[in-house]
Design a protein around this motif. Structure first.
Motif, PDB file in Angstrom:
ATOM      1  N   ASP A   1       3.925   9.830  -7.975  1.00 58.64           N
ATOM      2  CA  ASP A   1       4.033  10.933  -8.937  1.00 58.64           C
ATOM      3  C   ASP A   1       5.476  11.330  -9.242  1.00 58.64           C
ATOM      4  O   ASP A   1       5.739  12.459  -9.643  1.00 58.64           O
ATOM      5  CB  ASP A   1       3.236  12.165  -8.476  1.00 58.64           C
ATOM      6  CG  ASP A   1       1.757  11.862  -8.316  1.00 58.64           C
ATOM      7  OD1 ASP A   1       1.221  11.056  -9.112  1.00 58.64           O
ATOM      8  OD2 ASP A   1       1.134  12.409  -7.380  1.00 58.64           O
ATOM      9  N   ASN A   2       6.425  10.407  -9.017  1.00 60.21           N
ATOM     10  CA  ASN A   2       7.818  10.663  -9.338  1.00 60.21           C
ATOM     11  C   ASN A   2       8.312   9.481 -10.169  1.00 60.21           C
ATOM     12  O   ASN A   2       8.190   8.337  -9.738  1.00 60.21           O
ATOM     13  CB  ASN A   2       8.643  10.796  -8.056  1.00 60.21           C
ATOM     14  CG  ASN A   2      10.031  11.332  -8.298  1.00 60.21           C
ATOM     15  OD1 ASN A   2      10.653  11.046  -9.321  1.00 60.21           O
ATOM     16  ND2 ASN A   2      10.534  12.106  -7.353  1.00 60.21           N
TER      17      ASN A   2
ATOM     18  N   GLU B   1       0.865  -1.177   0.000  1.00 56.35           N
ATOM     19  CA  GLU B   1       0.000   0.000   0.000  1.00 56.35           C
ATOM     20  C   GLU B   1       0.910   1.238   0.000  1.00 56.35           C
ATOM     21  O   GLU B   1       2.104   1.151   0.295  1.00 56.35           O
ATOM     22  CB  GLU B   1      -0.885   0.014   1.254  1.00 56.35           C
ATOM     23  CG  GLU B   1      -1.831  -1.160   1.360  1.00 56.35           C
ATOM     24  CD  GLU B   1      -2.885  -1.164   0.274  1.00 56.35           C
ATOM     25  OE1 GLU B   1      -3.393  -0.076  -0.077  1.00 56.35           O
ATOM     26  OE2 GLU B   1      -3.199  -2.260  -0.238  1.00 56.35           O
ATOM     27  N   TRP B   2       0.339   2.379  -0.318  1.00 54.75           N
ATOM     28  CA  TRP B   2       1.090   3.634  -0.224  1.00 54.75           C
ATOM     29  C   TRP B   2       1.205   4.026   1.240  1.00 54.75           C
ATOM     30  O   TRP B   2       0.250   3.876   2.005  1.00 54.75           O
ATOM     31  CB  TRP B   2       0.396   4.743  -1.014  1.00 54.75           C
ATOM     32  CG  TRP B   2       0.492   4.547  -2.492  1.00 54.75           C
ATOM     33  CD1 TRP B   2      -0.491   4.060  -3.311  1.00 54.75           C
ATOM     34  CD2 TRP B   2       1.619   4.812  -3.335  1.00 54.75           C
ATOM     35  NE1 TRP B   2      -0.039   4.013  -4.608  1.00 54.75           N
ATOM     36  CE2 TRP B   2       1.261   4.470  -4.655  1.00 54.75           C
ATOM     37  CE3 TRP B   2       2.905   5.297  -3.106  1.00 54.75           C
ATOM     38  CZ2 TRP B   2       2.126   4.603  -5.726  1.00 54.75           C
ATOM     39  CZ3 TRP B   2       3.768   5.434  -4.176  1.00 54.75           C
ATOM     40  CH2 TRP B   2       3.377   5.091  -5.474  1.00 54.75           C
TER      41      TRP B   2
ATOM     42  N   VAL C   1       5.070   6.703  -0.384  1.00 57.60           N
ATOM     43  CA  VAL C   1       6.008   5.713  -0.909  1.00 57.60           C
ATOM     44  C   VAL C   1       5.352   4.338  -0.944  1.00 57.60           C
ATOM     45  O   VAL C   1       4.423   4.060  -0.187  1.00 57.60           O
ATOM     46  CB  VAL C   1       7.319   5.667  -0.090  1.00 57.60           C
ATOM     47  CG1 VAL C   1       8.068   6.990  -0.185  1.00 57.60           C
ATOM     48  CG2 VAL C   1       7.061   5.286   1.362  1.00 57.60           C
ATOM     49  N   GLN C   2       5.863   3.502  -1.835  1.00 53.44           N
ATOM     50  CA  GLN C   2       5.328   2.150  -2.020  1.00 53.44           C
ATOM     51  C   GLN C   2       6.487   1.212  -2.330  1.00 53.44           C
ATOM     52  O   GLN C   2       7.319   1.516  -3.192  1.00 53.44           O
ATOM     53  CB  GLN C   2       4.337   2.150  -3.187  1.00 53.44           C
ATOM     54  CG  GLN C   2       3.756   0.801  -3.530  1.00 53.44           C
ATOM     55  CD  GLN C   2       2.914   0.867  -4.789  1.00 53.44           C
ATOM     56  OE1 GLN C   2       3.432   1.147  -5.871  1.00 53.44           O
ATOM     57  NE2 GLN C   2       1.625   0.635  -4.641  1.00 53.44           N
ATOM     58  N   LEU C   3       6.511   0.075  -1.646  1.00 51.05           N
ATOM     59  CA  LEU C   3       7.528  -0.932  -1.914  1.00 51.05           C
ATOM     60  C   LEU C   3       7.053  -1.849  -3.028  1.00 51.05           C
ATOM     61  O   LEU C   3       5.914  -2.320  -3.015  1.00 51.05           O
ATOM     62  CB  LEU C   3       7.817  -1.767  -0.655  1.00 51.05           C
ATOM     63  CG  LEU C   3       8.970  -2.766  -0.789  1.00 51.05           C
ATOM     64  CD1 LEU C   3      10.309  -2.043  -0.954  1.00 51.05           C
ATOM     65  CD2 LEU C   3       9.006  -3.699   0.414  1.00 51.05           C
TER      66      LEU C   3
ATOM     67  N   PRO D   1      10.636  -3.979   6.280  1.00 47.75           N
ATOM     68  CA  PRO D   1       9.882  -5.073   6.907  1.00 47.75           C
ATOM     69  C   PRO D   1       8.378  -4.802   6.979  1.00 47.75           C
ATOM     70  O   PRO D   1       7.567  -5.690   6.708  1.00 47.75           O
ATOM     71  CB  PRO D   1      10.503  -5.184   8.303  1.00 47.75           C
ATOM     72  CG  PRO D   1      11.883  -4.639   8.143  1.00 47.75           C
ATOM     73  CD  PRO D   1      11.746  -3.527   7.125  1.00 47.75           C
ATOM     74  N   TYR D   2       8.005  -3.583   7.327  1.00 43.26           N
ATOM     75  CA  TYR D   2       6.585  -3.214   7.415  1.00 43.26           C
ATOM     76  C   TYR D   2       5.898  -3.326   6.052  1.00 43.26           C
ATOM     77  O   TYR D   2       4.834  -3.943   5.924  1.00 43.26           O
ATOM     78  CB  TYR D   2       6.465  -1.793   7.973  1.00 43.26           C
ATOM     79  CG  TYR D   2       5.095  -1.196   7.849  1.00 43.26           C
ATOM     80  CD1 TYR D   2       4.057  -1.643   8.646  1.00 43.26           C
ATOM     81  CD2 TYR D   2       4.840  -0.178   6.928  1.00 43.26           C
ATOM     82  CE1 TYR D   2       2.782  -1.096   8.527  1.00 43.26           C
ATOM     83  CE2 TYR D   2       3.586   0.376   6.808  1.00 43.26           C
ATOM     84  CZ  TYR D   2       2.552  -0.088   7.612  1.00 43.26           C
ATOM     85  OH  TYR D   2       1.292   0.453   7.483  1.00 43.26           O
ATOM     86  N   LEU D   3       6.501  -2.754   5.031  1.00 47.98           N
ATOM     87  CA  LEU D   3       5.894  -2.776   3.694  1.00 47.98           C
ATOM     88  C   LEU D   3       5.951  -4.175   3.072  1.00 47.98           C
ATOM     89  O   LEU D   3       5.030  -4.583   2.363  1.00 47.98           O
ATOM     90  CB  LEU D   3       6.578  -1.738   2.800  1.00 47.98           C
ATOM     91  CG  LEU D   3       6.433  -0.281   3.262  1.00 47.98           C
ATOM     92  CD1 LEU D   3       7.287   0.635   2.403  1.00 47.98           C
ATOM     93  CD2 LEU D   3       4.980   0.171   3.271  1.00 47.98           C
TER      94      LEU D   3
END
Length: 152
Positions: free
Chosen positions: A135-136, A22-23, A107-109, A72-74
């Motif tokens: 958006d980058n 998720e973002w 951010v997104q992994l 680890p979380y993502l």
């Protein structure tokens, strides 16, 4: 989310994109807590006024190691590796930071399974980890995260 129950299932994903988290928004409160935890209070991270007036990004930015600490979380949003007695963060290889993560960026992994090896009962998983910034076109970083799994 991909569910992985054993070495064979993990191996079946080798060479494939596994998924995306998720973002996650990195806000100033998270940056400040990380600064406190690591004793890294460099102004580019914690002084909003100075960063806006004197900084190259006109904003505070997340610590590079803060963005790494999110792995680890993502990762847990992408893969549920089950039947594990123990999981170890073994290392990060070939990591390059490409873009700073500005305060309030999302951010997104994104994870790709590069290799899975069974080392006499210990499974070594090398995951290509890309931290995308919403958006980058350029990611915050790309590198190979290595996990060791002791399956039950």
């Amino acid at each position: 989310m991909v569910i992985i129950n054993n070495f064979e299932e993990y191996k079946s994903h080798e060479g494939k994109q596994l998924g995306e988290s998720e973002w996650h928004t990195i806000d100033q409160a998270q940056i400040n807590k990380f600064a406190d935890a690591t004793l890294d209070h460099q102004w580019i991270h914690v002084d909003k006024e100075k960063a806006e007036s004197d900084g190259p990004f006109k904003s505070t930015i997340a610590h590079g190691y803060l963005t790494l600490s999110l792995i680890p979380y993502l990762w847990k949003q992408i893969a549920d590796v089950r039947n594990v007695k123990m999981e170890i963060n073994y290392g990060i290889e070939n990591l390059k930071f490409g873009q700073p993560v500005l305060v309030d960026n999302h951010v997104q992994l994104r994870a790709k399974v590069k290799s899975i090896v069974n080392l006499r009962g210990v499974v070594k998983a090398t995951i290509e980890a890309t931290l995308a910034i919403k958006d980058n076109p350029k990611p915050a970083y790309v590198g190979d995260v290595v996990f060791l799994y002791h399956f039950a």
